[in-house]
Design a protein around this motif. Structure first.
Motif, mmCIF file in Angstrom:
data_model
loop_
_atom_site.group_PDB
_atom_site.id
_atom_site.type_symbol
_atom_site.label_atom_id
_atom_site.label_comp_id
_atom_site.label_asym_id
_atom_site.label_seq_id
_atom_site.Cartn_x
_atom_site.Cartn_y
_atom_site.Cartn_z
ATOM 1 N N ILE A 1 18.825 16.426 1.524
ATOM 2 C CA ILE A 1 18.702 15.614 0.315
ATOM 3 C C ILE A 1 17.835 14.391 0.577
ATOM 4 N N PRO A 2 16.659 14.309 -0.040
ATOM 5 C CA PRO A 2 15.806 13.132 0.141
ATOM 6 C C PRO A 2 16.401 11.903 -0.545
ATOM 7 N N VAL A 3 16.270 10.768 0.117
ATOM 8 C CA VAL A 3 16.528 9.470 -0.500
ATOM 9 C C VAL A 3 15.219 8.718 -0.326
ATOM 10 N N ASP A 4 14.303 8.939 -1.261
ATOM 11 C CA ASP A 4 12.893 8.649 -0.979
ATOM 12 C C ASP A 4 12.088 8.139 -2.150
ATOM 13 N N GLY A 5 12.697 7.926 -3.309
ATOM 14 C CA GLY A 5 11.944 7.483 -4.462
ATOM 15 C C GLY A 5 10.911 8.483 -4.944
ATOM 16 N N GLY A 6 11.054 9.746 -4.481
ATOM 17 C CA GLY A 6 10.097 10.788 -4.865
ATOM 18 C C GLY A 6 8.945 10.949 -3.909
ATOM 19 N N ARG B 1 0.826 -1.214 0.000
ATOM 20 C CA ARG B 1 0.000 0.000 0.000
ATOM 21 C C ARG B 1 0.859 1.262 0.000
ATOM 22 N N GLN B 2 1.897 1.273 0.827
ATOM 23 C CA GLN B 2 2.776 2.430 0.890
ATOM 24 C C GLN B 2 3.566 2.623 -0.399
ATOM 25 N N SER B 3 3.908 1.528 -1.046
ATOM 26 C CA SER B 3 4.663 1.622 -2.309
ATOM 27 C C SER B 3 3.874 2.349 -3.381
ATOM 28 N N GLU B 4 2.545 2.218 -3.338
ATOM 29 C CA GLU B 4 1.697 2.901 -4.312
ATOM 30 C C GLU B 4 1.748 4.417 -4.160
ATOM 31 N N LEU B 5 2.184 4.900 -2.992
ATOM 32 C CA LEU B 5 2.271 6.341 -2.750
ATOM 33 C C LEU B 5 3.626 6.921 -3.139
ATOM 34 N N ILE B 6 4.538 6.059 -3.564
ATOM 35 C CA ILE B 6 5.900 6.477 -3.928
ATOM 36 C C ILE B 6 6.004 6.494 -5.448
ATOM 37 N N PRO B 7 6.473 7.574 -6.054
ATOM 38 C CA PRO B 7 6.561 7.620 -7.507
ATOM 39 C C PRO B 7 7.284 6.436 -8.139
ATOM 40 N N LEU B 8 8.340 5.933 -7.508
ATOM 41 C CA LEU B 8 9.041 4.774 -8.053
ATOM 42 C C LEU B 8 8.352 3.450 -7.731
ATOM 43 N N ARG B 9 7.259 3.519 -6.973
ATOM 44 C CA ARG B 9 6.410 2.369 -6.680
ATOM 45 C C ARG B 9 7.123 1.227 -5.948
ATOM 46 N N ARG B 10 8.073 1.583 -5.109
ATOM 47 C CA ARG B 10 8.753 0.558 -4.323
ATOM 48 C C ARG B 10 9.474 1.201 -3.158
ATOM 49 N N TYR B 11 9.823 0.400 -2.169
ATOM 50 C CA TYR B 11 10.691 0.844 -1.095
ATOM 51 C C TYR B 11 12.130 0.907 -1.608
ATOM 52 N N GLY B 12 12.923 1.742 -1.003
ATOM 53 C CA GLY B 12 14.338 1.771 -1.333
ATOM 54 C C GLY B 12 15.078 0.626 -0.656
#
Length: 269
Positions: free
Chosen positions: A259-264, A223-234
């Motif tokens: 500096i974010p390390v966040d997949g967007g 569910r959380q991955s869907e909220l990340i532009p790269l669609r996955r956890y780092g």
């Protein structure tokens, strides 16, 4: 790309697991040497042994058991670096995680304890370590060559926007970001740099534990991955590479940055 890390020496607090260990691995992969710290001796020593085994060398890492909230920790870390490797080039300071909850239910004691360990501990480390790096920079007149050293604080997305059910993080981490900005002004003339990384949803044990608090961890991750532009956890190694770059001379004109390390995932500009 050569990051220029060969034989440089970095402190990594919270280096026994998760993001800290990933950063230490990335540094060693670039032929740097590291001093790991963790509050518990057994975890610090085990992490150092694992790092040495992965590197195939025993001379790339040393460790100490130390708590960021202990006023004596910065001097002990500096002594460990200079005693084992005869130099110090920077540090990754993990400010540490905070407990979930609500503002209404978070007690004065919880705030006070977090301030001592998370906020003041990180500020003290940054202050003492940067002073040591400034003295070193003045000794070698290296302000324009990247020889001044680099400090990176590991903060959180709460620097940019409040996080649900993390009131202590929302209260303390924006303040730490302000300290980073202020120190960048103070340290810049000596060539010493200081920045912060803002990780979001990196697949560490701590994040898996946090996901499990609100349901099935696999379902929460999907569910959380869907909220990340790269669609996955780092992955931890992705964070580690970002940390190694920011600590390195290759990032010699970057200071005072968040500096974010966040997949967007962080949506604020």
């Amino acid at each position: 790309m050569d990051l220029g890390l060969r034989d440089r020496v970095y402190l990594v607090t919270g280096g026994s697991r998760g993001l800290g260990f990933a950063a230490a691995e990335a540094l060693v992969a670039e032929e740097a040497r590291v001093v790991l710290s963790s509050p518990r001796e057994v975890t610090a020593s085990a992490a150092a042994a694992r790092l040495a085994e992965n590197a195939g060398r025993t001379d790339v890492v040393t460790w100490i058991a130390a708590d960021n909230g202990d006023p004596g920790t910065p001097d002990r870390l500096i002594a460990a670096a200079r005693g084992s490797f005869s130099r110090l080039d920077g540090a990754l300071i993990s400010a540490g995680g905070t407990s979930p909850g609500t503002v209404s239910a978070t007690t004065d004691d919880a705030w006070r304890s977090a301030f001592e360990s998370v906020f003041l501990g990180a500020v003290r480390l940054a202050r003492v370590l940067s002073a040591d790096l400034v003295r070193q920079s003045e000794d070698c007149a290296g302000a324009r060559t990247g020889a001044g050293g680099s400090i990176v604080l590991v903060l959180a997305a709460s620097v940019r926007a409040p996080l649900a059910r993390l009131p202590i993080s929302n209260g303390l981490f924006p303040g730490l970001a302000g300290v980073v900005k202020t120190l960048a002004d103070e340290l810049g003339p000596s060539g010493v740099r200081i920045n912060a990384l803002l990780p979001v949803r990196i697949a560490t044990d701590r994040v898996r534990e946090f996901d499990a608090l609100t349901g099935d961890p696999d379902e929460v991750r999907a569910r959380q991955s869907e909220l990340i532009p790269l669609r996955r956890y780092g992955e931890p190694e992705e964070f580690g590479r970002a940390a190694a770059f920011l600590l390195s001379p290759a990032a010699s004109y970057i200071t005072g940055a968040m500096i974010p390390v966040d997949g967007g995932a962080i949506r604020s500009i």
